[in-house]
Design an enzyme around this catalytic site. Structure first.
Site, PDB file in Angstrom:
ATOM      1  N   LYS A  78       0.840  -1.183   0.000  1.00  0.00           N
ATOM      2  CA  LYS A  78       0.000   0.000   0.000  1.00  0.00           C
ATOM      3  C   LYS A  78       0.887   1.249   0.000  1.00  0.00           C
ATOM      4  CE  LYS A  78      -1.758   1.723   3.966  1.00  0.00           C
ATOM      5  NZ  LYS A  78      -0.780   2.661   4.493  1.00  0.00           N
ATOM      6  N   ASP A 125      -1.464  -5.747   3.216  1.00  0.00           N
ATOM      7  CA  ASP A 125      -1.765  -4.819   4.308  1.00  0.00           C
ATOM      8  C   ASP A 125      -1.330  -5.525   5.582  1.00  0.00           C
ATOM      9  OD1 ASP A 125      -2.812  -3.279   6.353  1.00  0.00           O
ATOM     10  OD2 ASP A 125      -4.685  -2.854   5.325  1.00  0.00           O
ATOM     11  N   HIS A 126      -0.224  -5.074   6.182  1.00  0.00           N
ATOM     12  CA  HIS A 126       0.371  -5.827   7.288  1.00  0.00           C
ATOM     13  C   HIS A 126      -0.555  -5.969   8.490  1.00  0.00           C
ATOM     14  CE1 HIS A 126       1.377  -1.713   8.663  1.00  0.00           C
ATOM     15  NE2 HIS A 126       1.384  -2.240   9.860  1.00  0.00           N
ATOM     16  N   ASP A 147      -4.113   7.341   4.232  1.00  0.00           N
ATOM     17  CA  ASP A 147      -3.069   6.516   4.826  1.00  0.00           C
ATOM     18  C   ASP A 147      -3.635   5.379   5.672  1.00  0.00           C
ATOM     19  OD1 ASP A 147      -0.354   5.857   5.346  1.00  0.00           O
ATOM     20  OD2 ASP A 147      -0.488   6.821   7.302  1.00  0.00           O
ATOM     21  N   HIS A 177      -6.207   0.153   6.242  1.00  0.00           N
ATOM     22  CA  HIS A 177      -6.256  -0.609   7.489  1.00  0.00           C
ATOM     23  C   HIS A 177      -7.640  -0.639   8.119  1.00  0.00           C
ATOM     24  CE1 HIS A 177      -2.030  -0.625   7.048  1.00  0.00           C
ATOM     25  NE2 HIS A 177      -1.755   0.495   7.677  1.00  0.00           N
ATOM     26  N   LYS A 205      -2.664  10.652  14.603  1.00  0.00           N
ATOM     27  CA  LYS A 205      -1.289  10.727  15.088  1.00  0.00           C
ATOM     28  C   LYS A 205      -1.235  11.652  16.303  1.00  0.00           C
ATOM     29  CE  LYS A 205       1.169   9.631  10.825  1.00  0.00           C
ATOM     30  NZ  LYS A 205       1.804   8.439  11.417  1.00  0.00           N
TER      31      LYS A 205
END
Length: 507
Positions: A168, A197-198, A255, A260, A360
């Site tokens: 990604k 996608d980890h 992002d 995710h 974040k």
């Protein structure tokens, strides 16, 4: 899916065939921090195949020995796979090779093809090849097209295979995702393509399916009759660090939400697949994404909140705001926080809101799914202030599951308290060295695509996100709410739930 520990002590399942892994972007940060350590982990557990070779490909001019030593130094600082054993690393490094070239240069791929043929012959690797794109996304099309032109996208024999892993972000909007899909599918068949996608390699994410479909006490409750709402939080304490230039063109919606968080949403809401294979599972995940109510201008205004971190403190340490970070515009409107409310218009989830949140510089690093159940229909103990029952899946940093419920406190009075039963993966199954990247790489070399994204699913996720991006892009004079670093986001995020009579669950 990754299996249980086998007779050799491996934490990986199945048997992998001999193969060659070609790692594009091998001199880059992702390769050093995640991909190569994951391959080392697989190799030390005899899960990369009985024979293998790893060929790094990058633009950086580098001797093979320098490539090996550079990766060795980087691997020593990786904690995900534990301490590096010098003897095991020496054996692993002997299978590392390097090929330098420009990603758009046909001659570089001609040389690569010759090198692969030599290695496969000398090491008896059978022609199985896995291409891994660990490069900036803008060069994906060049690499894919050149692989096709060099004849490297097709198996060399009827008994061998060729696969490609693409990191990604897969596009930056629906149009670019479609264009990239078309480029890839002009060269490779869909069954060869593994969009990684980890997050989906985490044990708790995979366990969502086992929790629901393997336990009779959960599946009957997993619907609108018993679930009040669902919250999915993916929060980080870090800021953008040195990635300000990248983040300015990306933002939290692209992002995190598009990939995710929507992946987690589809797994929570998925219907039971007809069988546990890649196509059946991914078909059901796609149906969830297609059932989410599309966003229009009014829904974006009412149901989506963005924010940007301002100066604040993490613990006792002062930290700068986003606009004070390197390579960030002083007037930037890029969002570092997104919260949204989704509605899934299908039989199981009609009327159950899914609240998503990512950001974040928040108060705590965590990724978790919180499922809050409806209260009992007749509240006998209403005056006792009973809290609702919750099922919480902790995905990172500490993988586990918690269930909260009410119980009478000891004593003669009818005093009720909320108690929690906790399951920790580390305590329940022991500590293992398995990383999410290693899990997914293991699945790929074994040909299991269950945990990888499919082209139509990527496009369905972008179709949901695009209208939000369009509204924000059009509202150029709108201010982006600020939130102090170290908090849980802007107050508008809290109001999003308070309007529905709910509140965020902050771990």
């Amino acid at each position: 899916m990754a299996g249980d520990t086998d007779r050799t002590g491996s934490v990986y399942g199945g048997v992998a065939e001999p193969c060659t892994v070609i790692l594009f972007g091998a001199s880059g940060d992702l390769a050093k921090r995640k991909v190569i350590p994951a391959m080392y982990d697989l190799a030390t557990h005899d899960a990369l195949g009985p024979r293998y070779a790893i060929v790094g490909f990058a633009r950086t001019a580098m001797a093979e020995d320098a490539f090996r030593s550079t990766l060795g130094e980087a691997a020593k600082s990786i904690s995900e796979v534990g301490p590096i054993d010098p003897k095991q690393w020496e054996n692993f490094a002997s299978n590392l090779f390097y090929s330098q070239g420009d990603y758009g240069n046909p001659e570089a791929y001609t040389q690569l093809a010759k090198r692969l043929a030599e290695l496969e012959s000398s090491k008896n690797l059978g022609g199985n090849r896995l291409f891994y794109l660990s490069t900036p996304p803008e060069v994906y099309p060049d690499i894919v097209k050149q692989l096709g032109r060099a004849g490297l996208s097709h198996p060399a024999s009827p008994t061998s295979w060729v696969r490609i892993i693409i990191e990604k972000p897969f596009g930056r909007d629906l149009a670019s995702a479609k264009e990239l899909n078309q480029t890839v599918l002009n060269v490779f068949d869909e069954k060869q393509v593994y969009r990684i996608d980890h997050y989906l390699g985490k044990d708790t994410v995979q366990n969502l399916l086992v929790l629901r479909f393997g336990n009779g006490i959960f599946e009957p409750l997993w619907n609108r009759n018993y679930v009040d709402h669902v919250q999915i939080t993916a929060s980080e304490t870090l800021g953008v660090e040195r990635r300000g230039g990248f983040y300015e063109t990306t933002g939290a919606l692209r992002d995190m939400i598009q990939s995710h968080v929507l992946q987690l949403t589809s797994l929570v809401a998925v219907e039971p697949p007809a069988s546990f294979d890649a196509n059946a599972v991914r078909n059901e995940k796609l149906k969830v994404l297609q059932s989410i109510r599309p966003f229009d201008l009014e829904m974006v205004a009412q149901s989506v909140v963005r924010g940007q971190y301002a100066p604040g403190k993490l613990g006792d340490t002062p930290v700068p705001g986003y606009r004070q970070e390197p390579n960030v515009k002083p007037t930037s409107k890029t969002e570092t926080f997104v919260a949204g409310k989704l509605l899934i218009d299908n039989w199981r989830w009609a009327g159950v809101p899914f609240y998503l949140r990512t950001g974040k510089r928040l108060a705590k690093r965590t990724t978790e799914i919180m499922i809050q159940f409806r209260c009992a229909p007749h509240m006998v103990f209403r005056e006792k202030g009973i809290e609702p029952n919750r099922l919480i899946l902790n995905i990172q940093p500490d993988e586990g599951i918690s269930v909260s419920f009410s119980a009478k406190r000891p004593g003669t009075e009818m005093n009720i308290g909320n108690v929690t039963m906790d399951f920790s993966y580390k305590e329940g199954f022991g500590d293992t060295s398995r990383s999410a990247y290693a899990t997914l790489l293991n699945d790929c070399v074994r040909g299991d695509a269950t945990l990888f994204d499919r082209g139509d699913s990527v496009e369905a996720a972008w179709a949901l996100v695009d209208p939000i991006l369009d509204v924000w892009s059009a509202a150029r004079t709108a201010t982006v709410p600020q939130y102090p670093a170290g908090s849980w986001g802007p107050k508008e995020s809290d109001l999003l739930l308070e309007r529905d009579g709910r509140q965020w669950y902050n771990p």
